[in-house]
Design a protein around this motif. Structure first.
Motif, mmCIF file in Angstrom:
data_model
loop_
_atom_site.group_PDB
_atom_site.id
_atom_site.type_symbol
_atom_site.label_atom_id
_atom_site.label_comp_id
_atom_site.label_asym_id
_atom_site.label_seq_id
_atom_site.Cartn_x
_atom_site.Cartn_y
_atom_site.Cartn_z
ATOM 1 N N THR A 1 0.805 -1.273 -0.146
ATOM 2 C CA THR A 1 0.014 0.036 0.005
ATOM 3 C C THR A 1 0.689 1.145 -0.007
ATOM 4 O O THR A 1 0.708 2.177 -0.671
ATOM 5 C CB THR A 1 -0.925 0.060 0.965
ATOM 6 N N ILE A 2 1.874 1.275 0.882
ATOM 7 C CA ILE A 2 2.801 2.409 0.698
ATOM 8 C C ILE A 2 3.615 2.496 -0.557
ATOM 9 O O ILE A 2 3.864 3.593 -1.134
ATOM 10 C CB ILE A 2 3.871 2.155 1.899
ATOM 11 N N THR A 3 4.068 1.031 -0.928
ATOM 12 C CA THR A 3 4.527 1.092 -2.408
ATOM 13 C C THR A 3 3.798 1.934 -3.352
ATOM 14 O O THR A 3 4.351 2.905 -4.219
ATOM 15 C CB THR A 3 4.872 -0.220 -2.870
ATOM 16 N N TYR A 4 2.413 1.430 -3.444
ATOM 17 C CA TYR A 4 1.776 2.172 -4.599
ATOM 18 C C TYR A 4 1.284 3.692 -4.312
ATOM 19 O O TYR A 4 1.016 4.517 -5.250
ATOM 20 C CB TYR A 4 0.486 1.360 -4.705
ATOM 21 N N ILE A 5 1.253 4.167 -3.043
ATOM 22 C CA ILE A 5 1.167 5.574 -2.870
ATOM 23 C C ILE A 5 2.530 6.172 -3.321
ATOM 24 O O ILE A 5 2.289 7.257 -3.853
ATOM 25 C CB ILE A 5 0.997 5.676 -1.311
ATOM 26 N N ILE A 6 3.473 5.748 -2.989
ATOM 27 C CA ILE A 6 5.005 6.547 -3.602
ATOM 28 C C ILE A 6 4.998 6.330 -5.006
ATOM 29 O O ILE A 6 5.325 7.366 -5.806
ATOM 30 C CB ILE A 6 6.024 5.837 -2.842
ATOM 31 N N GLY A 7 4.473 5.044 -5.635
ATOM 32 C CA GLY A 7 4.363 5.002 -7.111
ATOM 33 C C GLY A 7 3.506 6.179 -7.593
ATOM 34 O O GLY A 7 3.755 6.617 -8.855
ATOM 35 N N ALA A 8 2.458 6.215 -7.240
ATOM 36 C CA ALA A 8 1.403 7.115 -7.668
ATOM 37 C C ALA A 8 2.063 8.662 -7.590
ATOM 38 O O ALA A 8 1.769 9.489 -8.693
ATOM 39 C CB ALA A 8 -0.048 7.183 -6.778
ATOM 40 N N ILE A 9 2.407 8.892 -6.467
ATOM 41 C CA ILE A 9 2.945 10.458 -6.384
ATOM 42 C C ILE A 9 4.143 10.381 -7.440
ATOM 43 O O ILE A 9 4.245 11.653 -8.230
ATOM 44 C CB ILE A 9 3.501 10.528 -5.129
ATOM 45 N N THR A 10 4.987 9.544 -7.311
ATOM 46 C CA THR A 10 6.255 9.826 -8.577
ATOM 47 C C THR A 10 5.487 9.695 -9.934
ATOM 48 O O THR A 10 6.093 10.424 -10.759
ATOM 49 C CB THR A 10 7.199 8.424 -8.250
ATOM 50 N N SER A 11 4.662 8.708 -9.962
ATOM 51 C CA SER A 11 4.240 8.709 -11.674
ATOM 52 C C SER A 11 3.602 10.239 -11.815
ATOM 53 O O SER A 11 3.630 10.909 -12.889
ATOM 54 C CB SER A 11 3.015 7.976 -11.841
ATOM 55 N N GLY A 12 2.777 10.725 -11.031
ATOM 56 C CA GLY A 12 2.205 12.082 -11.148
ATOM 57 C C GLY A 12 3.221 13.108 -11.314
ATOM 58 O O GLY A 12 3.095 14.302 -12.366
ATOM 59 N N VAL A 13 4.248 13.142 -10.430
ATOM 60 C CA VAL A 13 5.323 14.254 -10.512
ATOM 61 C C VAL A 13 6.002 14.139 -11.944
ATOM 62 O O VAL A 13 6.363 15.036 -12.627
ATOM 63 C CB VAL A 13 6.387 14.088 -9.546
ATOM 64 N N MET A 14 6.450 12.827 -12.357
ATOM 65 C CA MET A 14 6.971 12.665 -13.525
ATOM 66 C C MET A 14 6.194 13.121 -14.824
ATOM 67 O O MET A 14 6.634 13.434 -15.567
ATOM 68 C CB MET A 14 7.352 11.179 -13.698
ATOM 69 N N TYR A 15 4.948 12.710 -14.513
ATOM 70 C CA TYR A 15 3.947 13.279 -15.944
ATOM 71 C C TYR A 15 4.101 14.576 -15.847
ATOM 72 O O TYR A 15 4.229 15.159 -17.171
ATOM 73 C CB TYR A 15 2.784 12.834 -15.347
ATOM 74 N N PHE A 16 4.032 15.526 -14.964
ATOM 75 C CA PHE A 16 3.985 16.982 -15.102
ATOM 76 C C PHE A 16 5.447 17.525 -15.388
ATOM 77 O O PHE A 16 5.584 18.272 -16.044
ATOM 78 C CB PHE A 16 3.369 17.567 -13.896
ATOM 79 N N VAL A 17 6.434 16.971 -14.977
ATOM 80 C CA VAL A 17 7.823 17.155 -15.350
ATOM 81 C C VAL A 17 8.169 16.759 -16.897
ATOM 82 O O VAL A 17 8.732 17.695 -17.532
ATOM 83 C CB VAL A 17 9.044 16.358 -14.590
ATOM 84 N N LEU A 18 7.491 15.767 -17.382
ATOM 85 C CA LEU A 18 7.705 15.350 -18.771
ATOM 86 C C LEU A 18 6.684 16.132 -19.881
ATOM 87 O O LEU A 18 6.729 16.164 -20.757
ATOM 88 C CB LEU A 18 7.886 13.789 -18.809
ATOM 89 N N ASN A 19 5.631 16.617 -19.058
ATOM 90 C CA ASN A 19 4.533 17.049 -19.851
ATOM 91 C C ASN A 19 4.247 18.334 -19.164
ATOM 92 O O ASN A 19 3.180 18.580 -18.514
ATOM 93 C CB ASN A 19 3.253 16.398 -20.024
#
Length: 140
Positions: A35-53
């Motif tokens: 559950t913690i892994t996926y919270i961190i993964g979701a945050i990382t995916s969101g940040v990377m989405y906005f960094v790359l787009n």
């Protein structure tokens, strides 16, 4: 674009993935840890989405979703929980991963054949045979 950077990303990420899976404490239920892994993964995916787009609109992107994102989420839980449970069951980091990767490689040849009409060549048959021989040696 360099075609090798995704392979390097997979290899480096997979090294950390297996180390983290093996080092997950025995005192925690693997699914609780995930559950913690996926919270961190979701945050990382969101940040990377906005960094790359820079002008990206995540909500607009969601309009393009299909069934694959949902099934992939379930599959990822199975992969990660399976890895943690594999190590908790006593598999070594060098043989457990090799075993499932060899079986996976063989299975994907058939998935490619039946779902995507990819050709099974003699070299792939030889590769399957080598994988099977390797599995015999790994299990010793």
């Amino acid at each position: 674009m360099n075609i090798y950077w995704p392979i390097a990303l997979i290899v480096i990420s997979n090294i950390f993935y297996n180390i983290c899976s093996k080092q997950t404490p025995d005192s925690i239920n693997p699914l609780a840890s995930l559950t913690i892994t996926y919270i961190i993964g979701a945050i990382t995916s969101g940040v990377m989405y906005f960094v790359l787009n820079r002008d990206g609109n995540l909500l607009r992107e969601y309009n393009h979703l299909n069934w694959t994102a949902f099934v992939l989420g379930i599959a990822i839980v199975g992969l990660e929980a399976g890895s943690i449970y594999m190590y908790k069951a006593g598999w070594n980091i060098n043989s457990g991963q090799l075993l499932y990767s060899s079986i996976l490689a063989i299975a994907l040849i058939f998935v490619g054949y039946f779902l995507y009409h990819e050709v099974i060549t003699w070299t792939k048959v030889v590769g399957i045979t080598i994988c099977l021989i390797g599995l015999v040696f790994i299990s010793k």
